[in-house]
Design a protein around this motif. Structure first.
Motif, PDB file in Angstrom:
ATOM      1  N   MET A 101      -8.478  -2.466 -10.594  1.00 43.65           N
ATOM      2  CA  MET A 101      -7.484  -3.354 -11.233  1.00 43.65           C
ATOM      3  C   MET A 101      -6.191  -3.330 -10.422  1.00 43.65           C
ATOM      4  O   MET A 101      -5.673  -2.251 -10.107  1.00 43.65           O
ATOM      5  N   GLY A 102      -5.702  -4.501 -10.031  1.00 42.12           N
ATOM      6  CA  GLY A 102      -4.493  -4.558  -9.213  1.00 42.12           C
ATOM      7  C   GLY A 102      -3.227  -4.580 -10.052  1.00 42.12           C
ATOM      8  O   GLY A 102      -3.141  -5.304 -11.047  1.00 42.12           O
ATOM      9  N   TYR A 103      -2.265  -3.757  -9.668  1.00 40.12           N
ATOM     10  CA  TYR A 103      -0.966  -3.769 -10.344  1.00 40.12           C
ATOM     11  C   TYR A 103       0.112  -4.049  -9.310  1.00 40.12           C
ATOM     12  O   TYR A 103      -0.131  -3.972  -8.106  1.00 40.12           O
ATOM     13  N   LYS A 104       1.296  -4.360  -9.789  1.00 40.21           N
ATOM     14  CA  LYS A 104       2.397  -4.662  -8.876  1.00 40.21           C
ATOM     15  C   LYS A 104       3.622  -3.882  -9.331  1.00 40.21           C
ATOM     16  O   LYS A 104       3.940  -3.837 -10.529  1.00 40.21           O
ATOM     17  N   LYS A 131       1.662  -4.099  -3.925  1.00 33.23           N
ATOM     18  CA  LYS A 131       0.446  -4.005  -4.739  1.00 33.23           C
ATOM     19  C   LYS A 131       0.012  -2.544  -4.803  1.00 33.23           C
ATOM     20  O   LYS A 131       0.005  -1.851  -3.778  1.00 33.23           O
ATOM     21  N   GLU A 159      -2.745   0.425  -6.503  1.00 30.21           N
ATOM     22  CA  GLU A 159      -3.966   0.777  -7.225  1.00 30.21           C
ATOM     23  C   GLU A 159      -3.672   2.029  -8.045  1.00 30.21           C
ATOM     24  O   GLU A 159      -3.079   2.990  -7.533  1.00 30.21           O
ATOM     25  N   ASP A 191      -4.631   5.386  -9.984  1.00 30.26           N
ATOM     26  CA  ASP A 191      -5.642   6.450 -10.041  1.00 30.26           C
ATOM     27  C   ASP A 191      -5.658   6.959 -11.483  1.00 30.26           C
ATOM     28  O   ASP A 191      -4.733   7.645 -11.914  1.00 30.26           O
ATOM     29  N   TYR A 192      -6.699   6.588 -12.219  1.00 30.90           N
ATOM     30  CA  TYR A 192      -6.737   6.943 -13.646  1.00 30.90           C
ATOM     31  C   TYR A 192      -6.975   8.443 -13.874  1.00 30.90           C
ATOM     32  O   TYR A 192      -6.715   8.945 -14.959  1.00 30.90           O
ATOM     33  N   LYS A 236       0.563  -5.721 -14.502  1.00 26.88           N
ATOM     34  CA  LYS A 236      -0.758  -6.199 -14.090  1.00 26.88           C
ATOM     35  C   LYS A 236      -0.620  -7.610 -13.526  1.00 26.88           C
ATOM     36  O   LYS A 236       0.034  -8.452 -14.129  1.00 26.88           O
TER      37      LYS A 236
END
Lengths: 264, 45
Positions: B1-4, B11, B13, B15-16, B33
């Motif tokens: 899922m891409g976030y900003k 951009k 990523e 890491d959950y 998001k």
């Protein structure tokens, strides 16, 4: 049945419907509100929306924009004989919208695939876009009935009241009734109180004049078979066309009933 | 899922498995998001 037009404009009408029962008058009113099909946006394909409104909120606002409807070109999708309800040029049309901020997006910015079908009012604000915000979408409009959703309701503020009858006998011209009347339609002359004929339809049948009259000289009643009708159209039809279409709906239903009864 | 990242616009990523959410470039902790580029169909109701 008699119809006496009092006021008629593109968007509204006022007329006296007489020599009919209340059920018929209410049938016409209900047909104007719920049974005359109109076009309204049903689906929205969003390509880009960086405005402050949620996609769903934007779709709801778009769906409530009245579209000028051509009843001869389009038919309700569920009744479409061409496609059987799957969607075709006979039962749906598309409108596109592309706008970039800073701007206020109005209903007039919707570009229709059918030049005859446009937003009834071009100045309905949809959303305000700030600098850099963008809105690109395609909207699909269907025909539908007001009974299914308010977005397909062509008739607004449709209502009627009985034609008032005001009678005055043995009046002492005290003037209490004229002072009490909220519509200020009672004139007091030397011979007594009276309501001018041109103001009679303004009477709201509140009977306040009756209550303040100590000698019971003024009586307010109404004609059970005559109605003062007021109605407004949302712009999808002219007021005249809306009344005619509503009458056709009532006529069609009555003919349907006759054909069913004939088969018995 | 891409976030900003709302500060440096990079951009990011996420890491959950790592408990903290933080931009690896500037350390900012507010990420949004990104809207997908696909067409989104919506029923107007």
């Amino acid at each position: 049945m008699e119809v006496d037009i009092l006021e008629l404009s593109d968007r509204s009408a006022k007329f006296v419907l007489s020599k009919v029962g209340m059920a018929f008058a209410n049938g016409i009113r209900r047909a104007m509100v719920a049974d005359v099909p109109t076009l309204a946006i049903e689906y929205v394909n969003l390509y880009d929306n960086t405005s402050v409104l949620y996609d769903e909120q934007l779709a709801l606002r778009l769906s409530l924009i009245p579209l000028v409807t051509d009843l001869e070109t389009y038919m309700p999708q569920a009744e479409c004989t061409v496609c059987g309800g799957e969607g075709c040029p006979a039962c749906e049309l598309s409108l596109t919208l592309s706008s970039e901020g800073p701007a206020v997006v109005h209903s007039g910015d919707l570009i229709s695939s059918d030049p005859l079908v446009q937003a009834a009012d071009a100045n309905i604000p949809i959303v305000e876009l700030k600098k850099g915000q963008k809105l690109v979408l395609e909207a699909i409009a269907h025909m539908g009935y007001g009974r299914d959703s308010v977005k397909w309701q062509a008739g607004i503020a449709c209502g009627y009241k009985n034609v008032p009858i005001v009678s005055v006998e043995n009046c002492d011209a005290c003037g209490h009734c004229a002072a009490e009347c909220p519509k200020s339609i009672i004139l007091v002359e030397e011979s007594g109180a009276m309501v001018p004929e041109e103001d009679l339809l303004k009477c709201s049948l509140c009977r306040l004049c009756e209550k303040v009259c100590d000698i019971n000289a003024i009586k307010v009643s109404f004609d059970e078979n005559a109605f003062v009708f007021t109605m407004e159209s949302d712009g999808s039809y002219t007021a005249r066309d809306l009344i005619l279409n509503a009458s056709d709906v009532v006529k069609g239903k009555a003919e349907g009933l006759i054909s069913i009864l004939d088969q018995l | 899922m891409g976030y900003k990242c709302t500060r440096c616009k990079q951009k990011v990523e996420i890491d959950y498995e790592y408990t903290g959410i933080r931009c690896p470039y500037c350390g900012h902790r507010i990420l949004v998001k990104e809207r997908p580029t696909t067409i989104k169909p919506i029923k107007a109701e």
